[in-house]
Scaffold this motif. Sequence first.
Motif, short mmCIF file in Angstrom:
data_model
loop_
_atom_site.label_atom_id
_atom_site.label_comp_id
_atom_site.label_asym_id
_atom_site.label_seq_id
_atom_site.Cartn_x
_atom_site.Cartn_y
_atom_site.Cartn_z
N GLY A 160 18.79 4.99 -9.88
CA GLY A 160 17.48 4.40 -10.31
C GLY A 160 16.62 5.14 -9.74
O GLY A 160 15.17 4.93 -9.98
N ALA A 161 16.98 6.23 -8.94
CA ALA A 161 15.62 6.98 -8.44
C ALA A 161 16.13 8.49 -8.46
O ALA A 161 16.04 9.35 -7.37
N THR A 162 16.62 8.87 -9.54
CA THR A 162 16.90 10.33 -9.71
C THR A 162 15.81 11.16 -9.40
O THR A 162 16.35 12.12 -8.60
N TYR A 163 14.89 11.01 -9.98
CA TYR A 163 13.73 12.12 -9.93
C TYR A 163 13.44 12.14 -8.32
O TYR A 163 13.21 13.32 -7.75
N THR A 164 13.15 11.12 -7.60
CA THR A 164 12.94 10.96 -6.20
C THR A 164 13.95 11.80 -5.39
O THR A 164 13.86 12.56 -4.49
N SER A 165 15.43 11.51 -5.75
CA SER A 165 16.63 11.93 -5.29
C SER A 165 16.57 13.39 -5.13
O SER A 165 16.78 14.09 -4.13
N ALA A 185 16.98 13.32 12.89
CA ALA A 185 15.97 12.14 12.30
C ALA A 185 15.48 13.30 10.77
O ALA A 185 15.53 14.18 10.80
N ALA A 186 15.53 12.28 9.81
CA ALA A 186 15.07 12.46 8.38
C ALA A 186 13.96 11.51 8.10
O ALA A 186 14.13 10.37 8.15
N ARG A 187 12.79 12.00 7.51
CA ARG A 187 11.71 11.07 7.04
C ARG A 187 11.07 11.73 6.11
O ARG A 187 11.04 13.04 5.62
N VAL A 188 10.58 10.89 5.13
CA VAL A 188 9.93 11.27 3.90
C VAL A 188 8.35 11.42 4.11
O VAL A 188 7.92 10.46 4.95
N VAL A 189 7.63 12.57 4.25
CA VAL A 189 6.24 12.78 4.26
C VAL A 189 5.45 12.42 3.39
O VAL A 189 4.22 11.80 3.23
N GLN A 190 6.05 12.36 2.04
CA GLN A 190 5.15 12.38 0.59
C GLN A 190 6.37 11.63 -0.33
O GLN A 190 7.39 12.27 -0.36
N VAL A 191 5.95 10.92 -1.08
CA VAL A 191 6.63 10.20 -1.94
C VAL A 191 5.77 9.61 -3.01
O VAL A 191 4.85 9.10 -2.52
N PRO A 192 6.12 9.71 -4.25
CA PRO A 192 5.38 8.88 -5.46
C PRO A 192 5.03 7.40 -4.77
O PRO A 192 5.95 6.52 -4.71
N GLN A 193 3.82 7.02 -5.15
CA GLN A 193 3.55 5.60 -4.69
C GLN A 193 2.36 5.09 -5.47
O GLN A 193 1.47 4.41 -4.91
N ALA A 223 0.80 -1.27 0.01
CA ALA A 223 -0.01 0.23 0.20
C ALA A 223 1.02 1.14 -0.03
O ALA A 223 0.52 2.35 -0.60
N GLN A 224 2.04 1.41 0.54
CA GLN A 224 2.86 2.50 0.35
C GLN A 224 4.21 1.93 0.98
O GLN A 224 4.68 0.88 1.31
N VAL A 225 5.17 2.87 0.59
CA VAL A 225 6.70 2.46 0.83
C VAL A 225 6.93 2.20 2.30
O VAL A 225 6.74 3.29 3.28
N PRO A 226 7.62 1.52 2.77
CA PRO A 226 7.80 1.09 4.10
C PRO A 226 8.85 2.23 4.63
O PRO A 226 9.77 2.74 3.88
N GLY A 227 8.42 2.69 5.86
CA GLY A 227 9.34 3.92 6.29
C GLY A 227 8.81 4.95 6.13
O GLY A 227 9.33 6.20 6.44
N ASN A 260 11.21 3.58 -4.76
CA ASN A 260 11.38 4.44 -3.41
C ASN A 260 11.62 3.56 -1.89
O ASN A 260 12.03 4.32 -1.27
N SER A 261 10.97 2.41 -2.25
CA SER A 261 11.36 1.55 -0.70
C SER A 261 12.81 1.42 -0.71
O SER A 261 13.31 1.20 0.43
N ALA A 262 13.52 1.31 -1.87
CA ALA A 262 15.09 1.20 -1.84
C ALA A 262 15.90 2.55 -1.54
O ALA A 262 16.49 2.83 -0.77
N ALA A 263 15.01 3.55 -2.34
CA ALA A 263 15.94 5.06 -2.29
C ALA A 263 15.59 5.82 -0.82
O ALA A 263 16.46 6.37 -0.61
N VAL A 264 14.39 5.68 -0.41
CA VAL A 264 14.13 6.43 0.81
C VAL A 264 15.09 6.19 1.81
O VAL A 264 15.77 7.11 2.57
#
Length: 146
Positions: free
Chosen positions: A125-130, A84-92, A34-38, A101-105
């Motif tokens: 492999g996650a250039t846009y996300t990065s 701490a750093a975390r992602v609030v929104q990411v493409p899913q 359902a979503q990227v872990p973490g 994004n599971s690998a990149a985040v």
Amino acid sequence: MRRIAIAIAATVSIVVLLFSYRTSTNQDPVAAPAQVPGVVRSPSAPPTASGTGSGGGPFTGQAADTPYGPVQVEITVSGGRITAARVVQVPQESGRDVRINSAAVPVLNQETLQAQNAEIDTVSGATYTSEGYIQSLQSAIDAAHR
């Protein structure tokens, strides 16, 4: 006659391989989580930086638009350091988004804690996300320094 049999067998093998090849655009909705872990989904997350002062937090960076959707980062600062750093929104939106994004985040979050700034490497492999992560991270850092 032997050449004909070999040619037919080779043709059949190629056709079978072509039809069994699974492209990356195929989506398997059952296998996709359902979503990227973490990743903490916050549908009401503000599109602008939040937080005040140079300590505490959390400080949420502005959402950075990417071709696949927004990326938004939140940091916690303590003693002038990012703790701490975390992602609030990411493409899913697709299984592919989730896999990438599971690998990149987690890598981007760890890089942030090590670098203590937004000068981190992009994940292959996650250039846009990065790139979106780095842009939103800089916005969060700027908010922490206000």
